[in-house]
Design a protein around this motif. Structure first.
Motif, PDB file in Angstrom:
ATOM      1  N   UNK A 501       0.859  -1.186   0.000  1.00  0.00           N
ATOM      2  CA  UNK A 501       0.000   0.000   0.000  1.00  0.00           C
ATOM      3  C   UNK A 501       0.894   1.234   0.000  1.00  0.00           C
ATOM      4  N   UNK A 502       0.689   2.085  -0.984  1.00  0.00           N
ATOM      5  CA  UNK A 502       1.501   3.304  -1.106  1.00  0.00           C
ATOM      6  C   UNK A 502       0.533   4.455  -1.376  1.00  0.00           C
ATOM      7  N   UNK A 503       0.029   5.046  -0.294  1.00  0.00           N
ATOM      8  CA  UNK A 503      -1.009   6.069  -0.462  1.00  0.00           C
ATOM      9  C   UNK A 503      -0.427   7.313  -1.124  1.00  0.00           C
ATOM     10  N   UNK A 504       0.786   7.686  -0.753  1.00  0.00           N
ATOM     11  CA  UNK A 504       1.400   8.870  -1.372  1.00  0.00           C
ATOM     12  C   UNK A 504       1.535   8.671  -2.876  1.00  0.00           C
ATOM     13  N   UNK A 505       1.897   7.452  -3.278  1.00  0.00           N
ATOM     14  CA  UNK A 505       2.063   7.139  -4.703  1.00  0.00           C
ATOM     15  C   UNK A 505       0.779   6.684  -5.359  1.00  0.00           C
ATOM     16  N   UNK A 506      -0.310   6.607  -4.543  1.00  0.00           N
ATOM     17  CA  UNK A 506      -1.640   6.202  -5.028  1.00  0.00           C
ATOM     18  C   UNK A 506      -1.616   4.801  -5.656  1.00  0.00           C
ATOM     19  N   UNK A 507      -0.842   3.878  -5.051  1.00  0.00           N
ATOM     20  CA  UNK A 507      -0.715   2.536  -5.606  1.00  0.00           C
ATOM     21  C   UNK A 507      -1.195   1.482  -4.606  1.00  0.00           C
ATOM     22  N   UNK A 508      -1.768   0.445  -5.161  1.00  0.00           N
ATOM     23  CA  UNK A 508      -2.135  -0.744  -4.395  1.00  0.00           C
ATOM     24  C   UNK A 508      -1.691  -1.936  -5.231  1.00  0.00           C
ATOM     25  N   UNK A 509      -0.668  -2.622  -4.755  1.00  0.00           N
ATOM     26  CA  UNK A 509      -0.007  -3.618  -5.597  1.00  0.00           C
ATOM     27  C   UNK A 509      -0.019  -4.995  -4.944  1.00  0.00           C
ATOM     28  N   UNK A 510      -0.430  -5.964  -5.729  1.00  0.00           N
ATOM     29  CA  UNK A 510      -0.316  -7.369  -5.327  1.00  0.00           C
ATOM     30  C   UNK A 510       0.980  -7.876  -5.942  1.00  0.00           C
ATOM     31  N   UNK A 511       1.921  -8.227  -5.085  1.00  0.00           N
ATOM     32  CA  UNK A 511       3.256  -8.566  -5.571  1.00  0.00           C
ATOM     33  C   UNK A 511       3.316 -10.052  -5.961  1.00  0.00           C
ATOM     34  N   UNK A 512       2.590 -10.361  -6.999  1.00  0.00           N
ATOM     35  CA  UNK A 512       2.549 -11.729  -7.535  1.00  0.00           C
ATOM     36  C   UNK A 512       2.712 -11.604  -9.051  1.00  0.00           C
ATOM     37  N   UNK A 513       3.603 -12.404  -9.654  1.00  0.00           N
ATOM     38  CA  UNK A 513       3.821 -12.279 -11.105  1.00  0.00           C
ATOM     39  C   UNK A 513       2.527 -12.482 -11.902  1.00  0.00           C
TER      40      UNK A 513
END
Ligand code: FES
Length: 570
Positions: A501-513
């Motif tokens: 979760x990166x609110x400043x960068x506005x990202x929500x990432x599932x770290x799965x290929x």
């Protein structure tokens, strides 16, 4: 131009006779001579406790309509008690909006006063009024007075979340918890926190759809009756002026509403409701607008759940207009209200009387209170988080997923002492979107595992395709779109996956290929447990509901049909 109602009543023929005769019942014939007929779309209901008093408000509106030479009619419409209806009031918002729209259009009226309060009622009324586009004005029913418990302010809703966590953590007795029950709701009115009802009353005012200054007037305050009476008079003027919701609720009004939403620390539910109302009007409003227009707007109102005070305090401190006065430089001055005047012209005399409740721009509670819109491979169409209600240290976070497939799964496993969870875990709850539940309940602020509470942990990152109560708080990513039941990537997350979760960068990432996610998609089980209704409103809803990023309206309800009715009933 002849009044719309004259299409029913004018003339000497049989049909006009029928329409008039059934309405006479002591009413003089000149009531049908072309004076404005004003419906009061009234969501009063004994099963919507927050709106129980709206019949009294309707009486005040009626007096105003009569004073101005109009003819008032009480029009009871579908109501929704947020705490009462199952599985969630949000499932019924569109049904209420559809039913209210049709009743406004079907009846011989020239304008409508919309009486709402509890969470979904003002949104449903505004969606309906937008799709008919007859002259319309809102009277918000007002918040209840401040509650107190053991000497402290006790916010409606927020206090329950807080105390129930204390019971689970073992720091408050069950007896004390139950003792607080009768202390919370002290008077008529809706929740007194900056929850969804208070937020949507403020949104209605910033959109221009109320008399300026009325939002937040406590339900028992005599000034609400006065404002309601003045609104009745205004409704007659609105008809004379031919001023319609589409002329008031413009894109400028919506962008002003987004600014206000941040400044008051309003509910995330407003995102869905504003998108849905805009959709009815054909106003081009997107999720991205919330980030763009809300960015950098300071949080000025110190109200629960983000702060300390309650709506009665906000009213005493100067109310919404005093808040808007502080951020006037961010408002579009072209937006008008139902009065026909610019919203900003109502701000000239607005003053802050208590700067601990309404902070000055130089001392905001937060510098950037806008609702953040997150995107990424876990939410391709977006998700939202309310940083004002979150733990600052968690706004940048990486942790392993702990997945719950449904609310039932959560309830079955959350208290398991062997649950593999740490303070860094990212709790994922799916199956709670518009289709999956169905109706997108307020479950995203679900409780923490007891073993975390025992460690003194009071917040963890949570991710959900459902909604969060406007009275709740926490680092909660919600409205994930597409939802799991609509095939969103949220359905592919497995316990142990890394999530960032990166609110400043506005990202929500599932770290799965991607390749792994593709394999999981192919392998996805068909017995998902998502809702699969076979008849009635729930079937219609699941078949046609849109996703959170566009406001969760039904696809065939977006837009307007105007006020025309082409055929006679007999
Ligand atoms: Fe009705 Fe909160 S439950 S406003």
């Amino acid at each position: 131009m002849a009044q719309r109602s004259q299409g029913w009543y004018a003339g000497t023929g049989r049909n006009a006779y029928i329409h008039r005769a059934w309405m006479r019942r002591g009413v003089p014939a000149d009531a049908f001579d072309g004076r404005p007929h004003i419906a009061i779309a009234n969501t009063a209901s004994d099963l919507t406790p927050c709106n129980m008093h709206l019949d009294e408000v309707a009486d005040s509106v009626k007096r105003g309509v009569l004073e101005a030479g109009g003819v008032p009619f009480n029009l009871p419409v579908m109501s929704l008690g947020e705490t009462q209806v199952r599985p969630t009031a949000m499932l019924w918002r569109n049904l209420a909006a559809m039913a209210i729209e049709e009743m406004i259009r079907a009846n011989p009226i020239d304008g409508v006063v919309l009486l709402g309060g509890c969470d979904k009622t003002i949104p449903a009324l505004l969606m309906a009024a937008a799709s008919v586009d007859l002259p319309a004005v809102v009277v918000p029913g007002g918040p209840m007075l401040n509650g107190t418990f053991r000497g402290q302010r006790f916010g409606c809703g927020t206090g329950v979340w807080r105390l129930s966590e204390e019971v689970r953590a073992g720091t408050l007795s069950q007896e004390a918890f139950l003792e607080s029950e009768s202390a919370m709701v002290r008077s008529k009115g809706h929740c007194n926190t900056m929850g969804t009802a208070s937020t949507m009353a403020c949104m209605a005012e910033v959109l221009g759809m109320t008399l300026p200054g009325i939002a937040g007037t406590p339900a028992p305050d005599s000034r609400l009756a006065e404002q309601a009476q003045l609104t009745g008079r205004l409704a007659v003027d609105l008809v004379a002026a031919g001023r319609r919701p589409s002329q008031v609720m413009t894109r400028a009004s919506f962008l002003n509403a987004i600014v206000a939403l941040a400044a008051i620390g309003g509910s995330t539910n407003a995102v869905l409701h504003l998108l849905a109302i805009a959709g009815r009007l054909g106003v081009d409003l997107t999720l991205a607008d919330f980030d763009a227009s809300g960015a950098g707007v300071p949080l000025l109102v110190d109200l629960q759940p983000a702060g300390d005070y309650l709506m009665e305090d906000l009213f005493r401190a100067g109310g919404l207009l005093a808040v808007l006065h502080q951020v006037e430089g961010l408002l579009d001055p072209s937006a008008i209200t139902v009065t026909g005047e610019p919203l900003v012209s109502a701000l000239t005399d607005a003053q802050v009387w208590d700067s601990t409740v309404i902070r000055p721009l130089s001392e905001p509670l937060q510098h950037d209170a806008g609702i953040a819109v997150l995107r990424g491979n876990l939410a391709p169409d977006g998700a939202v988080i309310k940083p004002a209600a979150a733990t600052a240290a968690l706004l940048q976070h990486r942790g392993r997923a702990l997945v719950f497939d449904s609310v039932e799964d959560l309830n079955a496993r959350l208290d398991d002492p062997d649950l593999d969870v740490t303070a860094d875990s990212v709790l994922v709850l799916r199956g709670c979107g518009p289709k999956g539940y169905p109706g997108m309940p307020e479950v995203a602020n679900f409780p923490l595992p007891p073993q975390m509470l025992e460690l003194g942990i009071r917040d963890m990152v949570r991710i959900c395709d459902g909604r969060m109560s406007g009275t709740a708080y926490g680092t909660v990513v919600l409205h994930v779109a597409p939802e799991a039941a609509a095939g969103g990537p949220l359905s592919l997350v497995r316990t142990g996956d890394w999530i960032e979760l990166d609110v400043a960068g506005r990202r929500l990432t599932l770290d799965v290929p991607e390749e792994e996610l593709a394999l999981r998609a192919a392998d996805e089980r068909t017995d998902s447990g998502y809702a699969n209704p076979q008849r009635g409103w729930q079937k219609l809803y699941v078949d046609h509901v849109l996703q959170a990023d566009t406001g969760v309206d039904l696809d065939f309800l977006v837009g307007t049909s105007g006020d025309a009715v082409s055929r006679e009933s007999h």
